[in-house]
Motif scaffolding. Structure first.
Motif, short mmCIF file in Angstrom:
data_model
loop_
_atom_site.label_atom_id
_atom_site.label_comp_id
_atom_site.label_asym_id
_atom_site.label_seq_id
_atom_site.Cartn_x
_atom_site.Cartn_y
_atom_site.Cartn_z
N LEU A 4 -34.39 52.79 76.99
CA LEU A 4 -34.72 54.18 76.67
C LEU A 4 -36.19 54.42 76.97
N GLN A 6 -39.17 57.26 76.64
CA GLN A 6 -39.58 58.51 76.01
C GLN A 6 -40.79 59.12 76.69
N CYS A 23 -36.11 61.78 75.86
CA CYS A 23 -35.68 60.39 75.81
C CYS A 23 -34.65 60.22 76.93
N TRP A 36 -32.47 59.96 66.46
CA TRP A 36 -33.92 60.19 66.47
C TRP A 36 -34.48 59.89 65.08
N TYR A 88 -39.12 58.35 67.48
CA TYR A 88 -38.42 57.33 68.27
C TYR A 88 -36.96 57.74 68.48
N CYS A 89 -36.48 57.54 69.71
CA CYS A 89 -35.06 57.66 69.93
C CYS A 89 -34.45 56.26 69.86
N GLY A 101 -36.55 53.65 72.00
CA GLY A 101 -37.56 54.08 72.95
C GLY A 101 -38.93 53.65 72.46
N THR A 104 -42.96 58.61 70.86
CA THR A 104 -43.84 59.72 71.23
C THR A 104 -44.66 60.08 70.00
#
Lengths: 109, 130
Positions: A4, A6, A23, A36, A88-89, A101, A104
């Motif tokens: 993943l 991001q 993502c 998420w 975060y994903c 991921g 961000t």
């Protein structure tokens, strides 16, 4: 193996602005297994969205999630001061079993 | 109140061992898969391992296979992570989390399924250093 990615790494916003976090999955994945999380410094992650678009219990409706193929998006319609955090994903269900991921950061402009 | 509380972290030398614990309360622990997730200083989240309700299935990230062992004691509502042959790169905050595997069946078929982690502990810090 699912990876993943991001983007962006960091986004600078003023309160009230719209945040769009992306993502991207390296291969086709089921949106049912995409979640998420929000994390503030020194705290545990907090579930925001599961199944790509379902808000978790108690999550404000300014948070929404969507999916299009291998692209997943978390949107904060109007960023509140308490929303400045890392996001975060996560994909759950492939090899490796769970992937996150890289995150961000949503920071105050 | 649904709660997870980790313990057992600390400073350990490279090559050493440590056993983490996670005490669950406020829900039927034996009904859920459970995971360990870690976060190195200044880095993102990394899933480490998870375990089925009865302990019959366990999965690990490649970097810890053969060194870490996840286990649980449903009678004690507790999750464990035995960490052996520790390396500097294992330095992290370790979180335990409750896995959710929500599967809806209709007439014997899977109508919908969602997998995610809905409850997290506050974490315990492991530092591997000489």
């Amino acid at each position: 193996e699912v990876a993943l990615t991001q983007s962006p790494g960091t986004v600078s916003l003023s309160p009230g602005e719209r945040a769009t976090l992306s993502c991207w999955a390296s291969q086709s994945v089921s949106s049912s297994y995409l979640a998420w999380y929000q994390q503030k410094p020194g705290q545990a992650p907090r579930l925001l969205i599961y199944g790509a678009s379902n808000r978790a219990t108690g999550i404000p409706d300014r948070f929404s999630g969507s999916a299009s193929g291998t692209d997943f998006t978390l949107t904060i319609s109007r960023v509140e001061p308490e929303d400045f955090a890392f996001y975060y994903c996560q994909h759950y269900g492939d090899s490796p079993l769970v992937t996150f991921g890289q995150g961000t950061k949503v920071e105050i402009k | 109140e649904v709660q997870l509380v980790e313990s057992g972290g600390g400073l350990v030398q490279p090559g050493g061992s440590l056993r983490l614990s996670c005490a669950a309360s406020g829900f039927t622990f034996s009904s859920f898969w459970m995971s360990w997730v870690r976060q190195a200083p200044g880095k993102g989240l990394e899933w480490v391992a998870n375990i089925k309700q009865d302990g019959s299935e366990k999965y690990y990230v490649d970097s810890v296979k053969g060194r870490f062992t996840i286990s649980r004691d449903n009678a004690k509502n507790s999750l464990y992570l035995q960490m052996n042959s520790l390396r500097a790169e294992d330095t992290a905050v370790y979180f335990c989390a409750r896995d959710r595997r929500d599967i809806t069946m209709v007439r014997g078929f899977v109508y919908s399924s969602y997998y995610y982690m809905d409850v997290w502990g506050r974490g315990t810090t492991v530092t591997v250093s000489s």
